[in-house]
Design an enzyme around this catalytic site. Structure first.
Site, PDB file in Angstrom:
ATOM      1  N   SER A  67       0.801  -1.215   0.000  1.00  0.00           N
ATOM      2  CA  SER A  67       0.000   0.000   0.000  1.00  0.00           C
ATOM      3  C   SER A  67       0.842   1.276   0.000  1.00  0.00           C
ATOM      4  CB  SER A  67      -0.955  -0.022   1.183  1.00  0.00           C
ATOM      5  OG  SER A  67      -1.838   1.050   1.102  1.00  0.00           O
ATOM      6  N   HIS A  68       0.684   2.078   1.049  1.00  0.00           N
ATOM      7  CA  HIS A  68       1.352   3.387   1.105  1.00  0.00           C
ATOM      8  C   HIS A  68       2.779   3.279   1.615  1.00  0.00           C
ATOM      9  CE1 HIS A  68      -0.444   2.190   4.813  1.00  0.00           C
ATOM     10  NE2 HIS A  68       0.445   2.917   5.442  1.00  0.00           N
ATOM     11  N   ASP A 112      -2.387   6.670  -3.389  1.00  0.00           N
ATOM     12  CA  ASP A 112      -1.230   6.013  -2.776  1.00  0.00           C
ATOM     13  C   ASP A 112      -0.642   4.912  -3.659  1.00  0.00           C
ATOM     14  OD1 ASP A 112      -3.279   4.192  -2.530  1.00  0.00           O
ATOM     15  OD2 ASP A 112      -2.513   3.363  -0.651  1.00  0.00           O
ATOM     16  N   ASP A 120      -1.013   1.682  -4.048  1.00  0.00           N
ATOM     17  CA  ASP A 120      -1.871   0.733  -4.759  1.00  0.00           C
ATOM     18  C   ASP A 120      -3.213   1.326  -5.160  1.00  0.00           C
ATOM     19  OD1 ASP A 120      -2.594   0.849  -2.061  1.00  0.00           O
ATOM     20  OD2 ASP A 120      -3.456  -1.153  -2.088  1.00  0.00           O
ATOM     21  N   ASP A 177      -5.721   2.812  -3.504  1.00  0.00           N
ATOM     22  CA  ASP A 177      -6.979   2.762  -2.752  1.00  0.00           C
ATOM     23  C   ASP A 177      -7.171   3.962  -1.827  1.00  0.00           C
ATOM     24  OD1 ASP A 177      -5.095   1.932  -0.935  1.00  0.00           O
ATOM     25  OD2 ASP A 177      -6.040  -0.002  -0.481  1.00  0.00           O
ATOM     26  N   ARG A 178      -6.094   4.679  -1.517  1.00  0.00           N
ATOM     27  CA  ARG A 178      -6.243   5.859  -0.661  1.00  0.00           C
ATOM     28  C   ARG A 178      -6.360   7.119  -1.504  1.00  0.00           C
ATOM     29  NH1 ARG A 178      -2.506   5.392   4.682  1.00  0.00           N
ATOM     30  NH2 ARG A 178      -3.110   3.267   5.227  1.00  0.00           N
ATOM     31  N   GLU A 234     -10.338   7.374   8.484  1.00  0.00           N
ATOM     32  CA  GLU A 234      -9.457   8.530   8.671  1.00  0.00           C
ATOM     33  C   GLU A 234      -8.124   8.346   7.942  1.00  0.00           C
ATOM     34  OE1 GLU A 234      -6.462   8.002  10.382  1.00  0.00           O
ATOM     35  OE2 GLU A 234      -7.058   5.915  10.633  1.00  0.00           O
ATOM     36  N   SER A 235      -7.767   7.098   7.630  1.00  0.00           N
ATOM     37  CA  SER A 235      -6.479   6.824   6.997  1.00  0.00           C
ATOM     38  C   SER A 235      -6.542   7.034   5.485  1.00  0.00           C
ATOM     39  CB  SER A 235      -6.045   5.393   7.312  1.00  0.00           C
ATOM     40  OG  SER A 235      -7.042   4.470   6.897  1.00  0.00           O
ATOM     41  N   LYS A 266     -11.420   0.229  -0.643  1.00  0.00           N
ATOM     42  CA  LYS A 266     -11.482   1.672  -0.785  1.00  0.00           C
ATOM     43  C   LYS A 266     -10.918   2.024  -2.157  1.00  0.00           C
ATOM     44  CE  LYS A 266      -7.396   2.217   2.189  1.00  0.00           C
ATOM     45  NZ  LYS A 266      -7.195   0.914   2.839  1.00  0.00           N
ATOM     46  N   ARG A 304      -0.630   4.990  17.278  1.00  0.00           N
ATOM     47  CA  ARG A 304      -1.440   6.040  16.665  1.00  0.00           C
ATOM     48  C   ARG A 304      -2.306   6.662  17.755  1.00  0.00           C
ATOM     49  NH1 ARG A 304      -0.217   5.150  11.422  1.00  0.00           N
ATOM     50  NH2 ARG A 304      -0.697   3.181  10.361  1.00  0.00           N
TER      51      ARG A 304
HETATM   52  C1  G16 Z   1      -4.917  -0.394   5.603  1.00  0.00           C
HETATM   53  C2  G16 Z   1      -6.325  -0.806   5.856  1.00  0.00           C
HETATM   54  C3  G16 Z   1      -7.116   0.341   6.391  1.00  0.00           C
HETATM   55  C4  G16 Z   1      -6.436   0.930   7.610  1.00  0.00           C
HETATM   56  C5  G16 Z   1      -5.018   1.288   7.283  1.00  0.00           C
HETATM   57  C6  G16 Z   1      -4.239   1.695   8.511  1.00  0.00           C
HETATM   58  O1  G16 Z   1      -4.897   0.525   4.561  1.00  0.00           O
HETATM   59  O2  G16 Z   1      -6.956  -1.286   4.693  1.00  0.00           O
HETATM   60  O3  G16 Z   1      -8.387  -0.122   6.713  1.00  0.00           O
HETATM   61  O4  G16 Z   1      -7.133   2.058   8.048  1.00  0.00           O
HETATM   62  O5  G16 Z   1      -4.357   0.184   6.738  1.00  0.00           O
HETATM   63  O6  G16 Z   1      -4.164   0.606   9.370  1.00  0.00           O
HETATM   64  P1  G16 Z   1      -3.250   0.654  10.645  1.00  0.00           P
HETATM   65  O7  G16 Z   1      -3.734   1.827  11.447  1.00  0.00           O
HETATM   66  O8  G16 Z   1      -3.486  -0.658  11.334  1.00  0.00           O
HETATM   67  O9  G16 Z   1      -1.838   0.863  10.198  1.00  0.00           O
HETATM   68  P2  G16 Z   1      -3.887   0.323   3.358  1.00  0.00           P
HETATM   69  O10 G16 Z   1      -4.148   1.491   2.464  1.00  0.00           O
HETATM   70  O11 G16 Z   1      -2.534   0.332   3.997  1.00  0.00           O
HETATM   71  O12 G16 Z   1      -4.230  -1.007   2.779  1.00  0.00           O
END
Ligand code: G16
Length: 543
Positions: free
Chosen positions: A113-114, A277, A279, A281-282, A364-365, A376, A496
């Site tokens: 992801s990010h 981001d 991939d 999705d953000r 929120e992320s 997402k 966090r």
């Molecule tokens: C993933 C999850 C999200 C989550 C985020 C942060 O996003 O799909 O639902 O809000 O991680 O998670 P954490 O607070 O546990 O680091 P992504 O975009 O990384 O796949």
């Protein structure tokens, strides 16, 4: 086709986190590491015989090699067909769409992801189920159990498949279909939004900067924004995916997408700034001089979604993750529809979407999405904003201010303390958890605690319970602090701390966010003895 059965031993650290298995790239490159995890997924899902899977990733370092291995393991496990993005590229929402559209048995999405990419950075593998959504907790624990007892994996021996061209190839009984990663996704977006209105908006001189952050949305944004919707060339920046994301951190927030935010706060700002981001999705949305928090974006999108064709009949409900601000709850309340609060992780929205209880979800992320896929979707959020802007004769800043005047404003910020020694982070959380029952009525840095708990979620569809999903402290006066440990990091622990202060509709909406949150921040630090535990008070990242 020759199939080998390779003896192996379990790795102890293959427990999927918030979003699949994420580790340092070199961990995935160790002999058998990826193979074990992929075989364990087959073992946990009744094998691969006769099944069809989607395979694709965000193009980061090791994406191409990992895809070839997964194709060979799928072949050895008897899969009938794999649908793979050309050059191994698929954004996460596009993969979710392909899984659903082709009624496949699931998909392997390769992304961290990010998180940054590269041989010394991060890699990840996620399995999505046949509904297109991330494996729910029951399935991820079966996968983890399978990794603990694995003794061998099966892998077919054949030359790497050429994924550089759209078309079909065969290896033994396996059909490999290489598809254009953008085409079906673009067709889906055309069904959801008023593309004519958005086209007319750009034709009328509306300006935009979309930062693809050298990640997967580049080809999608070029094709959709500049190609189909007529935005001027140059609207998309950093639009060619690179294996190391241009050595950047592909996380669309004010820290990592600072150049875009700086542009949007300058005199030469276009009408809309957006980013996505690694991939895809953000998303991040910034108006001229107006940063939109993800929690506010969810609320504004929900309140205005009826302006887009797909949502003109109204929404069935809105879901948000627990740490996300309560802004969308008030929209749901006014619309007279359900509001759901789930644990962090998109996988928790799947049942609500499948059951038709909600239409729009957000976190929120920087994640927002709808029932069109089970992930997402960064570009979806950007297109819904564009659709709304095309239908309302207002700027982003005006829409935001009007929203606050109607619903009140939630000042909101997340403070991340990264690379914390895991023992220290656990000690903080454990101590705070033990003190929860004694907190109500006590004062911290001048704020009195109204209620405090460990968030636990009972899925209203299947009744499953997820406990210990974060600590919530509610203060008198409309403030809230939430504490949880990230489940997506790959180095030490990340604490966090989510801060929120509600300001009513007739209140002051023009304060600086960090100033408005100062009292909550001080109380949050005091209530968990943050400095004593972590030896510091300043976060690494403030979103
Ligand atoms: C993933 C999850 C999200 C989550 C985020 C942060 O996003 O799909 O639902 O809000 O991680 O998670 P954490 O607070 O546990 O680091 P992504 O975009 O990384 O796949």
């Amino acid at each position: 086709m020759t199939v080998s059965t390779v003896a192996t031993q379990p790795f102890e650290d293959q427990e999927p986190g918030t979003s699949g298995l994420r580790k340092k790239t070199r961990a995935f490159m160790q002999p058998n590491y990826l193979e074990n995890f992929v075989q364990a997924i087959f073992n946990a899902t009744g094998g691969g015989a006769g099944k069809t899977f989607v395979i694709g990733g965000d193009g980061r370092y090791f994406n191409a090699e990992a895809i070839q291995k997964i194709i060979k393991i799928a072949a050895a496990n008897g899969a009938a067909r794999v649908i793979v993005g050309k050059d191994g590229i698929l954004s996460t929402p596009a993969a979710s769409h392909l899984i659903r559209k082709n009624k496949t048995d699931g998909g392997f999405i390769l992304s961290a992801s990010h998180n940054p990419g590269g041989i010394d950075e991060d890699f990840g593998v996620k399995f999505n189920a046949s509904n297109g959504g991330p494996a729910p907790e029951g399935l991820t624990s079966r996968m983890f159990d399978a990794t603990k007892v694995i003794e061998s994996y099966a892998i077919a021996e054949f030359e790497d498949v050429d994924l550089g061209h759209v078309g079909t190839a065969g290896r033994g009984d396996l059909v490999i279909e290489t598809v254009d990663p953008v085409k079906d996704y673009l067709a889906l977006m055309e069904q959801l939004f008023d593309f004519d209105a958005i086209h007319a908006l750009f034709a009328g001189g509306f300006t935009m900067c979309f930062d693809a952050m050298h990640a997967v949305t580049g080809p999608y944004a070029h094709a959709i924004l500049e190609g189909r919707l007529g935005a001027p060339k140059g609207t998309v920046i950093n639009g060619v995916p690179r294996v190391d994301f241009g050595r950047g951190h592909p996380d669309p927030n004010p820290i990592w997408a600072k150049p875009l935010v700086d542009l949007m706060m300058s005199d030469s700002a276009p009408d809309l700034g957006a980013a996505s981001d690694g991939d895809g999705d953000r998303n991040m949305i910034v108006g001229r001089g107006a940063y939109v928090t993800p929690s506010d974006s969810l609320a504004v999108l929900a309140a205005n979604a009826h302006l887009a064709p797909a949502y003109s009949g109204g929404l069935t409900g809105i879901a948000r993750s627990m740490p996300t601000s309560g802004a969308s709850d008030r929209v749901a309340d006014r619309l007279g529809i359900g509001a759901y609060e789930t644990p962090t992780g998109w996988k928790f929205f799947g049942n609500l979407l499948d059951a038709g209880k909600v239409t729009i979800c957000g976190e929120e992320s920087a994640g927002t999405g709808s029932s069109h896929v089970r992930e997402k979707d960064g570009l979806w959020a950007v297109l819904l904003w564009l659709n709304i802007l095309a239908k309302r004769d207002s700027s982003v800043a005006e829409i935001l201010k009007e929203h606050w005047r109607a619903y009140g404003r939630d000042y909101y910020s997340r403070h991340d303390f990264e690379a914390v020694e895991p023992d220290r982070a656990s000690a903080l959380v454990d101590e705070l958890t033990r003190s929860l029952a004694d907190l109500p009525g006590r004062e911290f840095a001048g704020l009195r605690v109204r209620a405090a708990d460990q968030f636990s979620y009972r899925d209203p569809v299947d009744g499953s319970v997820s406990s210990n999903q974060g600590i919530r402290i509610f203060f008198e006066g409309g403030g809230r602090a939430v504490f949880r440990l990230s489940g997506t990091g790959t180095q030490g622990a990340t604490l966090r701390v989510y801060l929120e202060q509600f300001e009513p509709a007739d209140g002051d909406h023009e304060q600086d966010t960090q100033e408005a949150l100062k009292a909550i921040r001080n109380a949050a630090h005091e209530v968990c003895s943050l400095e004593a535990h972590l030896g510091r008070t300043e976060p690494d990242v403030r979103t």
